[in-house]
Design a protein around this motif. Sequence first.
Motif: not given
Length: 479
Positions: A202, A248-252, A254
């Motif tokens: 990620d 926000l990135i971690e919420r989306r 995979s």
Amino acid sequence: MPHGNTATSPPNKTAILATILISYVMIVLDISVVLTGLPKIHTELGFSDAGLAWVQSAYTLTFGGFLLLGARAGDILGRRRMFIIGMTIFTIASVAIGASQSSAWMLSWRAVQGLGSAILAPTTLALLQTSFDEGEERVRAVSLYSAAAGVSATVGLVVGGLLADWLSWRIGFLINLPIGIAMVIAARIYIHETDKRPGAFDLPGAVTSTLGMGAFVYGFIRSAQAGWDTATFATIAAAIIMLCAFVLIERRASQPILPLRLFSDMERSGAYAGRALYISAMVGFFFFTTLYLQQVAGLRPALAGLAFVPATMLHVPIAIIVPRLIRRFGHNTILITGMLIGIVAMAWLSRAGVGSNYWTAVAMPMILIGISQGLTLSPLTSSGVARVAREEAGAASGAVNVAHQIGSSVGLGILIAIAANGSSGLSGADLTAYRVSHAFNTGTVMLVATLLISLFTIVPAARRQALSQEEAAPAKCAA
């Protein structure tokens, strides 16, 4: 001889635990071993007064900033592989620091050493989880792990002072070469490679978390040195923006670098917050007591280091018997008792001033500090990785270490900034005594906040877990 590459060979858990503990001791030791040697480093390498603070800050910035990436790398690439890579980086950097001939060279390699620690620290805790079965076996291993962390911090101060006075501060880093080589060999022989999780890194999450953590730590350290000027506010604002972007990135994502579901468990969330505050107070204890002993009490580095011995007298035996204490009195009782003892000790230390007696003003509360650390750190670590799936052990251990590093770096910056308030007009020993007292008062408040967080998060969650296990036991027997 069994070899770690042979998947069918039974694991030698004693050797695995020894490898993990010694490696973690190296990491923690190098955080504190330089403190009592800072005056000698200042003179030999030509540091300015302000630049000297970066001997610690360069290490903590990269350590804290790359922790999540290091934890995630272990999940994806294999934890034994990352253990060896992290130990290799750490060892090479240690030798380079020991050979430093300039301040710029030392700070550069301290940053590289922090990178090695960021890979190594979460990997050691993740290997602890995957190598030892949940229950009494893992509780014992975690207790020893926590004891190693606490004792190493104090031992580093003692050893650093002795080396600075009698030999050279460089020895504390050069000794890592033979130990690091031995740990790499031991890992290859005894530690089985963990399963690798398919997928990519990620990278957006890694970049925003690293830059955000780094900017956040830098901002607070800068505030302690330059005040809350425009540059400091801009740095903190940038850190907040990057950390919000990270969430926000971690919420989306995979395959997030830090699964936000780790924080869905109230006990784990409370453990992360509690650990950050508790370590903030404890790193303040080490830093400001060192200043008090040398600049107020007038002790040489060697004696200042030895003056920390009371803090270790009961830490090791208490930490070792924590599993038995938890079985007898319960997780919550031991955790809360440890925090209460820490609050008393920190408040006691805040009364030390010019002319205070070492034994009554410093040594006796130090003993209580050691007891508090022995009782508190193991339950906090266990709560931080409670009910985590095996494949997310690295992420959970990364979160524990991030909380620890936030306390070590940001917490110290906050204490230094607060300690400086209202000290104008003072000088010499009076100035140091004033700042030390204010820092310990703030540390006491931090420990009270830790206690409150634990009472409202960890305690009720652990109580529910214990009740569910009691209810499940009769059903299991009946089946």
